[in-house]
Design a protein around this motif. Structure first.
Motif, PDB file in Angstrom:
ATOM      1  N   SER A 188       0.810  -1.226   0.000  1.00  0.00           N
ATOM      2  CA  SER A 188       0.000   0.000   0.000  1.00  0.00           C
ATOM      3  C   SER A 188       0.840   1.272   0.000  1.00  0.00           C
ATOM      4  CB  SER A 188      -0.930   0.014   1.220  1.00  0.00           C
ATOM      5  OG  SER A 188      -0.179  -0.059   2.411  1.00  0.00           O
ATOM      6  N   SER A 189       2.126   1.135  -0.269  1.00  0.00           N
ATOM      7  CA  SER A 189       3.012   2.294  -0.181  1.00  0.00           C
ATOM      8  C   SER A 189       4.059   2.254  -1.277  1.00  0.00           C
ATOM      9  CB  SER A 189       3.710   2.314   1.185  1.00  0.00           C
ATOM     10  OG  SER A 189       4.756   3.266   1.216  1.00  0.00           O
ATOM     11  N   LEU A 190       4.483   3.425  -1.712  1.00  0.00           N
ATOM     12  CA  LEU A 190       5.562   3.516  -2.696  1.00  0.00           C
ATOM     13  C   LEU A 190       6.865   2.925  -2.162  1.00  0.00           C
ATOM     14  CD1 LEU A 190       4.954   7.150  -4.023  1.00  0.00           C
ATOM     15  CD2 LEU A 190       4.300   4.996  -5.113  1.00  0.00           C
ATOM     16  N   THR A 191       6.980   2.823  -0.849  1.00  0.00           N
ATOM     17  CA  THR A 191       8.191   2.259  -0.242  1.00  0.00           C
ATOM     18  C   THR A 191       8.316   0.763  -0.491  1.00  0.00           C
ATOM     19  OG1 THR A 191       7.068   1.818   1.864  1.00  0.00           O
ATOM     20  CG2 THR A 191       8.129   3.966   1.606  1.00  0.00           C
ATOM     21  N   MET A 192       7.300   0.147  -1.098  1.00  0.00           N
ATOM     22  CA  MET A 192       7.284  -1.310  -1.282  1.00  0.00           C
ATOM     23  C   MET A 192       7.407  -1.716  -2.748  1.00  0.00           C
ATOM     24  SD  MET A 192       4.148  -2.073   1.357  1.00  0.00           S
ATOM     25  CE  MET A 192       4.706  -3.671   1.925  1.00  0.00           C
ATOM     26  N   LEU A 193       7.569  -0.758  -3.660  1.00  0.00           N
ATOM     27  CA  LEU A 193       7.375  -1.074  -5.076  1.00  0.00           C
ATOM     28  C   LEU A 193       8.638  -1.354  -5.875  1.00  0.00           C
ATOM     29  CD1 LEU A 193       4.493   1.362  -6.090  1.00  0.00           C
ATOM     30  CD2 LEU A 193       4.364  -1.005  -5.280  1.00  0.00           C
ATOM     31  N   ASN A 194       9.795  -0.966  -5.393  1.00  0.00           N
ATOM     32  CA  ASN A 194      10.998  -1.133  -6.209  1.00  0.00           C
ATOM     33  C   ASN A 194      12.191  -1.554  -5.361  1.00  0.00           C
ATOM     34  OD1 ASN A 194      10.104  -0.166  -8.954  1.00  0.00           O
ATOM     35  ND2 ASN A 194       9.585   1.642  -7.718  1.00  0.00           N
ATOM     36  N   ASN A 242      13.865   0.323  -2.239  1.00  0.00           N
ATOM     37  CA  ASN A 242      12.884   0.957  -1.347  1.00  0.00           C
ATOM     38  C   ASN A 242      12.894   0.243  -0.004  1.00  0.00           C
ATOM     39  OD1 ASN A 242      10.328   1.704  -3.878  1.00  0.00           O
ATOM     40  ND2 ASN A 242      12.204   2.773  -3.352  1.00  0.00           N
ATOM     41  N   THR A 243      12.572   0.977   1.044  1.00  0.00           N
ATOM     42  CA  THR A 243      12.771   0.471   2.400  1.00  0.00           C
ATOM     43  C   THR A 243      11.941  -0.759   2.744  1.00  0.00           C
ATOM     44  OG1 THR A 243      11.112   2.055   3.201  1.00  0.00           O
ATOM     45  CG2 THR A 243      13.437   2.730   3.274  1.00  0.00           C
ATOM     46  N   GLN A 244      10.766  -0.918   2.122  1.00  0.00           N
ATOM     47  CA  GLN A 244       9.901  -2.044   2.477  1.00  0.00           C
ATOM     48  C   GLN A 244       9.684  -3.020   1.320  1.00  0.00           C
ATOM     49  OE1 GLN A 244       6.611  -0.990   5.446  1.00  0.00           O
ATOM     50  NE2 GLN A 244       6.834   0.944   4.336  1.00  0.00           N
ATOM     51  N   PHE A 245      10.538  -2.927   0.302  1.00  0.00           N
ATOM     52  CA  PHE A 245      10.366  -3.779  -0.874  1.00  0.00           C
ATOM     53  C   PHE A 245      10.405  -5.264  -0.535  1.00  0.00           C
ATOM     54  CE2 PHE A 245      12.299  -6.012  -4.582  1.00  0.00           C
ATOM     55  CZ  PHE A 245      11.243  -5.855  -5.467  1.00  0.00           C
TER      56      PHE A 245
END
Length: 282
Positions: free
Chosen positions: A16-22, A25-28
């Motif tokens: 649900s966050s841009l932090t997970m998409l690439n 990123n911090t939560q990828f």
């Protein structure tokens, strides 16, 4: 039997966050864990129902999201970007069925989580034959051209209406529901995996009963693209295949779904180039 799985990221639960998409990123890595678990569930269920050849197309971003070492070894993996026909690379008439996992709503869908179509930096809307389309529709038309039915779609709840309108034989499994562009709600992972198994089972049974069909629309296809940057339209305008409508819109005609998808992908790459050009100007 032979199945093709195209898997995206934005339509998966837990994302649900841009932090997970690439990568980087911090939560990828959290998103990759969700992706792997759900994908392996689908592969296992397909194998249980007699599919002995399963291809998986890693179809988000740079298309290197799946950990090869963690993927169920019964599947053949397609990775890397750019590649011909993007999310449906190597899909041809030898496949019995296609399944789309983790798909998101089309660009311009109210409350669609991380909504976009093919390229968020290039397009604000894509219409084909007057209908706003998502990646689900574009890829389904490509599959349909090869007489391959899309038997299951799993992703954002906001895709349900599209399935019911254009592809009612496709089993739809909601994995999440967009609350806003950067927010969504989703059930626990055990409920999601159970729903996916049940969905795959229903889809295969419908396939074997002959209750599914390839998606086919009348041709030639008339595509209308609304672009994020008028410079893209400036570049396309001199080319005879494209007709400029206004500052941000162009249209073209394609005789086949392959041609339709190919031109859209070409313009998406052009959009990346325009974005890089602007960022390089100091």
């Amino acid at each position: 039997m032979k199945a093709y799985i195209s898997v995206d990221l934005e339509g998966l639960p837990g994302v649900s966050s841009l932090t997970m998409l690439n990568p980087g990123n911090t939560q990828f890595n959290r998103a990759v864990k969700v992706l792997t678990r759900l994908l392996n569930t689908v592969i296992d269920e397909l194998a249980t129902h007699g599919f002995d050849t399963i291809y998986v197309a890693d179809s988000h971003g740079l298309m290197t999201n799946i950990d090869y070492l963690e993927l169920d070894s019964r599947a053949e993996l397609i990775q890397g970007y750019p590649r011909q026909f993007s999310m449906v690379t190597l899909l041809d008439s030898s496949f019995n069925a296609a399944l789309f996992i983790g798909y998101h709503a089309a660009a311009g869908t109210p409350h669609g989580i991380l909504d976009h179509t093919m390229s968020g930096r290039t397009f604000t809307e894509i219409r084909v034959n007057g209908e706003r389309v998502s990646e689900f529709i574009l890829n389904s038309l490509y599959a349909g051209e090869h007489n391959v039915p899309v038997v299951l779609l799993a992703g954002d709840e906001h895709l349900r209406a599209e399935v019911e309108k254009y592809s009612p034989w496709t089993i739809f499994v909601p994995l999440k529901k967009g609350v806003s562009r950067y927010s969504a709600s989703y059930p626990g992972i055990d409920k999601v995996t159970e729903a996916l198994r049940e969905g795959v089972s229903k889809a295969v049974k419908k396939l074997k009963k002959g209750e599914v069909q390839p998606l086919k629309w009348s041709t030639p296809f008339k595509a209308e693209l609304t672009l994020r940057d008028s410079l893209i339209a400036d570049i396309l305008e001199p080319l005879p295949i494209f007709k400029r409508i206004d500052a941000y819109r162009v249209e073209f005609t394609a005789n086949t779904a392959s041609e339709l998808l190919g031109y859209i992908e070409l313009i998406a790459h052009l959009g990346y180039g325009v974005d890089a050009l602007k960022n390089s100007i100091k």
